[in-house]
Design an enzyme around this catalytic site. Sequence first.
Site, mmCIF file in Angstrom:
data_model
loop_
_atom_site.group_PDB
_atom_site.id
_atom_site.type_symbol
_atom_site.label_atom_id
_atom_site.label_comp_id
_atom_site.label_asym_id
_atom_site.label_seq_id
_atom_site.Cartn_x
_atom_site.Cartn_y
_atom_site.Cartn_z
ATOM 1 N N ARG A 109 2.280 -0.739 -4.991
ATOM 2 C CA ARG A 109 2.136 -2.187 -4.812
ATOM 3 C C ARG A 109 1.329 -2.520 -3.569
ATOM 4 O O ARG A 109 1.415 -1.845 -2.532
ATOM 5 C CB ARG A 109 3.484 -2.901 -4.779
ATOM 6 N N GLY A 132 0.842 -1.194 0.000
ATOM 7 C CA GLY A 132 0.000 0.000 0.000
ATOM 8 C C GLY A 132 0.873 1.238 0.000
ATOM 9 O O GLY A 132 0.645 2.189 0.758
ATOM 10 N N HIS A 133 1.889 1.234 -0.857
ATOM 11 C CA HIS A 133 2.768 2.381 -1.001
ATOM 12 C C HIS A 133 3.589 2.226 -2.282
ATOM 13 O O HIS A 133 3.548 1.165 -2.924
ATOM 14 C CB HIS A 133 3.692 2.536 0.216
ATOM 15 N N ALA A 134 4.313 3.269 -2.629
ATOM 16 C CA ALA A 134 5.275 3.213 -3.736
ATOM 17 C C ALA A 134 6.610 3.711 -3.210
ATOM 18 O O ALA A 134 6.680 4.343 -2.145
ATOM 19 C CB ALA A 134 4.804 4.089 -4.895
#
Length: 139
Positions: free
Chosen positions: A101, A54-56
């Site tokens: 992702r 839940g981040h890039a």
Amino acid sequence: MIKSSVYNCSVIELPINHRDRGNLTVAENGKNIPFDVHRVYYLYDVPAGESRGGHAHRELKQLIIAASGSFNVVLSDGKIKRTITLNRPFYGLLVVPGIWRELDDFSSGSICLVMASRKYDAKDYIRGYEEFLAWKGRD
Ligand code: TYD
């Protein structure tokens, strides 16, 4: 890597170097990993139904391996989404910088092994999806 696409992410098959009383796979800098590894971490005991990620990352490259069990990696570049199932320890998913992702559908007892190109740096994370889209939209 603001302009990176989910198609820049690929599954790399790692060699099985030794088959005898089980298998042995080696991942080595300069040989079969497309970056130098500076950090390794792993996720385990992920409760059923839980998701991770839940981040890039702005700069970080990662090779994600299902060292045990299976899980899905959902990749997004802001336009296109791809879901990749990892379920064998000799496959590594290369995730390039600038890709959102999420990891989900962890099987019981699964281990998600991550080899990373940089040391931990909280400033390398983009943790909000709206912020990610704004960043990807920049020239
Ligand atoms: P995070 O990368 O957000 O995990 P996930 O994407 O799997 O949910 O990391 C969770 C926490 O762990 C966060 O507070 C930062 C910390 N952390 C470190 O201190 N060092 C590391 O190398 C990593 C990957 C995370």
